[in-house]
Enzyme design. Structure first.
Site, PDB file in Angstrom:
ATOM      1  N   SER A  63       0.792  -1.239   0.000  1.00 35.32           N
ATOM      2  CA  SER A  63       0.000   0.000   0.000  1.00 35.32           C
ATOM      3  C   SER A  63       0.821   1.285   0.000  1.00 35.32           C
ATOM      4  CB  SER A  63      -0.944   0.024   1.196  1.00 35.32           C
ATOM      5  OG  SER A  63      -2.013  -0.851   0.968  1.00 35.32           O
ATOM      6  N   LYS A  66       0.413   3.434  -2.964  1.00 32.28           N
ATOM      7  CA  LYS A  66      -0.747   4.318  -3.133  1.00 32.28           C
ATOM      8  C   LYS A  66      -0.352   5.798  -3.109  1.00 32.28           C
ATOM      9  CE  LYS A  66      -3.793   0.909  -0.927  1.00 32.28           C
ATOM     10  NZ  LYS A  66      -4.493   0.540   0.317  1.00 32.28           N
ATOM     11  N   TYR A 190      -3.648  -2.511 -10.263  1.00 31.28           N
ATOM     12  CA  TYR A 190      -3.564  -2.330  -8.805  1.00 31.28           C
ATOM     13  C   TYR A 190      -2.702  -3.411  -8.144  1.00 31.28           C
ATOM     14  CZ  TYR A 190      -5.085  -1.946  -3.933  1.00 31.28           C
ATOM     15  OH  TYR A 190      -5.106  -1.817  -2.566  1.00 31.28           O
TER      16      TYR A 190
END
Length: 308
Positions: A63, A66, A190
């Site tokens: 993450s 991100k 993603y």
């Protein structure tokens, strides 16, 4: 202030505790990692890097990606992105569906999974998934000034096989009209961005633009405006650790972004970009030893954004 001494002291303090926390075993490929590792790298805005432990071992940034995808999306679409994703802390788990239904498919912020999937959808605009993945990888190599950075295909495949909840989030937002590409195309990008492998050293270099008003002092490249760097930092401070964000701000006092691979990128504005990694996670899904190491670092350096 002797930064090398400080990072060495922190690594020594962590040594007897290696292996604490719980590895993210719901991604099978991550479950195979040796938990007894700890790395720390601090790169100052003067361009000096101080390291300790396993700082040059690549790990799955998950993450933390991100933050960089948000930077790309802001570069492409500017402030218009905020019509599709919010800027408020979520207070619920990073992969919650309940909130998304309540808020009609507009995710609470760009750092929970739903929000990050919308951001990825924006970056995909006008590209094939392979091109978008390539653009992201080039961007990361440019930020870290290191062409050896790669995406771990095994981890990406592992996530594709097990990411049912992310599939649900993507389809759910598609139903609300907040995903403009087919869910499987967006998720393909993603899962690959999350599978990027970087070491603490590379990550501390890549985050440096956020510590230095939008410009990477190692390369002189201007990445974003000073105002945008400040805003990304603000989001990292309030939303970067999911439902542990408030506690992280309270104890560490720096903008930061965690990943379930055990990494944390923290920014001391005007001072340094810091990357720490230890695979074992605490109960809110952030690196257990990594969070403590950053708390020790800010206590020793006085780098908290809330003053000394």
């Amino acid at each position: 202030m002797n930064l090398q001494e400080i990072v060495d002291d922190i690594a020594s303090a962590m040594k007897p505790r290696l292996g604490e926390g719980k590895i993210a075993d719901y991604i099978p490929e991550l479950a195979r990692i040796d938990a007894k590792q700890f790395g720390l790298a601090v790169t100052t805005v003067d361009g000096e890097t101080f390291t300790a432990g396993d700082a040059s071992v690549p790990f799955s940034i998950q993450s933390i990606s991100k933050v960089f995808m948000l930077t790309l999306a802001l570069g492409k679409a500017g402030e218009s992105i905020w019509s599709r994703v919010g800027r408020e802390p979520s207070g619920s788990a990073f992969n919650s569906i309940v909130q998304l239904e309540h808020e009609h498919g507009i995710p609470r912020n760009p750092f929970i999974n739903a929000g990050a999937i919308v951001i990825t959808d924006m970056v995909l605009a006008g590209h094939a998934p392979r091109e978008a993945i390539g653009e992201f990888l080039r961007f990361m190599r440019y930020l870290a000034d290191d062409d050896s950075i790669t995406i771990d295909e095994k981890v990406a495949r592992s996530e594709q096989k097990t990411g049912y909840r992310n599939v649900a989030l993507a389809n759910f937002m598609h139903a609300f009209g907040n995903l403009h590409h087919a869910a499987e195309l967006v998720l393909g990008v993603y899962f690959h961005q999350c599978a990027l492998a970087m070491s603490c050293v590379q990550l501390s270099h890549a985050g440096l633009y956020l510590a230095n008003r939008g410009t990477n002092p190692l390369t002189g490249f201007s990445v974003v405006s000073e105002k945008r760097a400040r805003r990304i930092n603000a989001l990292m401070l309030t939303c970067g650790h999911y439902d542990g964000s408030g506690d992280f701000a309270y104890r560490v006092g720096l903008p930061g972004k965690s990943g379930v691979g055990g990494g944390i990128l923290a920014i001391a504005p005007g001072k340094a970009s810091i990357a720490v990694w230890s695979p074992g996670l605490n109960k809110v899904g952030n690196s257990a030893l990594g969070s403590e190491a950053l708390e020790m670092l800010t206590q020793r350096t006085g780098w908290s954004v809330f003053g000394h």
